[in-house]
Design a protein around this motif. Structure first.
Motif, PDB file in Angstrom:
ATOM      1  N   GLU A   1       0.815  -1.223   0.000  1.00  0.00           N
ATOM      2  CA  GLU A   1       0.000   0.000   0.000  1.00  0.00           C
ATOM      3  C   GLU A   1       0.844   1.266   0.000  1.00  0.00           C
ATOM      4  O   GLU A   1       0.332   2.363  -0.187  1.00  0.00           O
TER       5      GLU A   1
ATOM      6  N   ARG B   1      -0.636  -8.763   4.164  1.00  0.00           N
ATOM      7  CA  ARG B   1      -0.700  -8.500   5.612  1.00  0.00           C
ATOM      8  C   ARG B   1       0.553  -7.800   6.131  1.00  0.00           C
ATOM      9  O   ARG B   1       0.572  -7.297   7.249  1.00  0.00           O
TER      10      ARG B   1
ATOM     11  N   GLU C   1       0.419  -4.011   7.507  1.00  0.00           N
ATOM     12  CA  GLU C   1      -0.318  -3.858   8.758  1.00  0.00           C
ATOM     13  C   GLU C   1       0.461  -4.480   9.919  1.00  0.00           C
ATOM     14  O   GLU C   1       0.469  -3.964  11.036  1.00  0.00           O
TER      15      GLU C   1
ATOM     16  N   GLU D   1       3.573  -4.608  10.260  1.00  0.00           N
ATOM     17  CA  GLU D   1       4.884  -3.943  10.400  1.00  0.00           C
ATOM     18  C   GLU D   1       6.023  -4.869  10.019  1.00  0.00           C
ATOM     19  O   GLU D   1       6.997  -5.028  10.759  1.00  0.00           O
TER      20      GLU D   1
ATOM     21  N   ARG E   1       7.268   3.028  13.834  1.00  0.00           N
ATOM     22  CA  ARG E   1       7.171   2.137  12.671  1.00  0.00           C
ATOM     23  C   ARG E   1       8.512   1.872  11.996  1.00  0.00           C
ATOM     24  O   ARG E   1       8.710   0.811  11.415  1.00  0.00           O
TER      25      ARG E   1
ATOM     26  N   LEU F   1       2.739   4.153   5.249  1.00  0.00           N
ATOM     27  CA  LEU F   1       1.423   3.536   5.390  1.00  0.00           C
ATOM     28  C   LEU F   1       0.562   4.160   6.488  1.00  0.00           C
ATOM     29  O   LEU F   1      -0.648   4.260   6.356  1.00  0.00           O
ATOM     30  N   THR F   2       1.184   4.592   7.563  1.00  0.00           N
ATOM     31  CA  THR F   2       0.382   5.035   8.714  1.00  0.00           C
ATOM     32  C   THR F   2       0.525   6.520   9.015  1.00  0.00           C
ATOM     33  O   THR F   2       0.046   6.980  10.045  1.00  0.00           O
TER      34      THR F   2
END
Ligand code: SF4
Ligand code: SF4
Ligand code: SF4
Length: 372
Positions: free
Chosen positions: A146, A225, A228, A230, A289, A318-319
């Motif tokens: 992503e 996955r 998400e 990490e 992260r 991503l975050t």
């Protein structure tokens, strides 16, 4: 009469002559590791193998064994992960030397013991720093899905999902680094099944009980996955890959390169992060992260990105709630070539280690081909 240690010293040199190397240490910890893994008979037989797969009959002639004895011993060693086994309908079972990393070590996932883990921890800094890893890493880093920048700029070998195309067999294997850390009371909460194996290597893992065969959909789900969870996506350093590691802070390679001031120099990664400080809300999410400590908080002056520490994994992107972090392609001069296949990677590694290692590799291939 040779001292008991001699065969292990010869085996250490033999492994060091393989493309990935097995550098010596002053403490001799690498010999201790070999003594734990190989008995003397196994060490002697391992010395007879090169990187070229051979039938038991062919090895038997050189090793002074009967064909059936060689077949039994080679298969037992392959089951212990000490040598590699290839099987196909046309040529039957064939065996070759295993490199130490990636190879013998990763195949010890079901044979770990605390003393062995401690020895490997001691050896790891030498192994990564003094081996050819810096010049030609065996793994690349690609962004978690992503976080990829504009999709049409991404090459097929830079996109983990695209890398699965053209592969027909998949196996999910336990991550040895995570298992080691857990056994030493320093484990994490990430899934242990984090190594995705593809193609012909599936047979070896499957026969050795090192994982479970999965479908393409399950393989894709593992990759999806990663962001998400990490986990850093680290495929083989080739366009046609054999595995994708999904690594966390337990990873021996990531831990070792993190301890260097410029981790980016150890990875083959086409991207790195950029930070728009004016858009950053200073929430601090990215500090947690980043697996390389590339993002830090400056004294009262917001977040700072140290690009020589960035390995382009995309986990921070991503975050980030304000989209202040993005991945950008590095200038061409800073991007490493990605070899077409792993065979090319290993030849490049041997060549970059210098003339003698390359000549030894070619000679060993030549000798095996002549079956002398
Ligand atoms: S390299 Fe990464 S995924 Fe592979 S064994 Fe180590 S931590 Fe696990
Ligand atoms: S800054 Fe850290 S988390 Fe972000 S891409 Fe670079 S290495 Fe990954
Ligand atoms: S996650 Fe984004 S907004 Fe939050 S501190 Fe990091 S860069 Fe700034």
């Amino acid at each position: 009469m040779r001292k008991r240690g001699d065969v292990y010293r010869r085996l250490a040199r033999h492994l060091d002559d393989l493309p990935a190397g097995f550098p010596p240490t002053k403490s001799g910890v690498e010999l201790r590791i070999l003594r734990t893994l190989f008995n003397e008979d196994e060490a002697k037989l391992a010395l007879r193998l090169s990187v070229l797969p051979e039938s038991p009959e062919s090895v038997a002639r050189r090793a002074g064994l009967s064909a059936s004895e060689a077949a039994r011993k080679l298969e037992a060693m392959a089951r212990k992960g000490l040598i590699y086994r290839l099987e196909d309908e046309k040529s039957g079972l064939r065996y070759s030397a295993n490199q130490f990393v990636i190879g013998i070590w990763e195949f010890q996932v079901n044979r770990l013991r605390p003393e062995l883990i401690r020895d490997m921890e001691e050896y790891l800094p030498t192994l990564i720093t003094d081996s050819p890893w810096k010049k030609t890493p065996q793994l690349r880093t690609v962004p978690v899905m992503e976080s990829l920048p504009v999709r049409h700029e991404i090459l097929a070998h830079e996109n983990a999902e695209d890398m699965l195309r053209g592969q027909d067999r998949f196996l999910a294997a336990p991550c040895i680094c995570r298992r080691e850390r857990t056994m030493m009371g320093q484990g994490c909460d990430k899934p242990e099944e984090a190594c995705l194996i593809m193609g012909r290597a599936v047979d070896y893992y499957d026969r050795n009980g090192m994982g479970r065969v999965i479908s393409r959909e399950e393989a894709l789900a593992m990759i999806r996955r990663a962001g998400e969870a990490e986990l850093v996506l680290q495929p083989s350093n080739a366009k046609k890959i054999a595995n994708i590691c999904m690594c966390c802070g337990c990873c021996g390679v990531l831990r070792t390169i993190k301890s260097h001031p410029r981790p980016a120099e150890f990875v083959s990664s086409p991207f790195r992060a950029t930070l728009r400080q004016d858009a950053c809300s200073d929430c601090g999410t990215c500090l947690e992260r980043c697996p390389m400590g590339a993002l830090t908080r400056r004294n009262g002056q917001g977040i700072e990105l140290d690009s020589v520490r960035c390995i382009g994994c995309g986990l921070c992107v991503l975050t980030c709630p304000t989209r202040s972090l993005t991945l950008v392609r590095k200038p061409e001069a800073e991007q490493r070539d990605v070899p077409p296949t792993l065979r090319h990677t290993y030849v490049t590694m041997a060549r970059r280690r210098g003339g003698l290692k390359f000549i030894k590799l070619v000679r060993s291939l030549f000798r095996s081909a002549l079956r002398v």
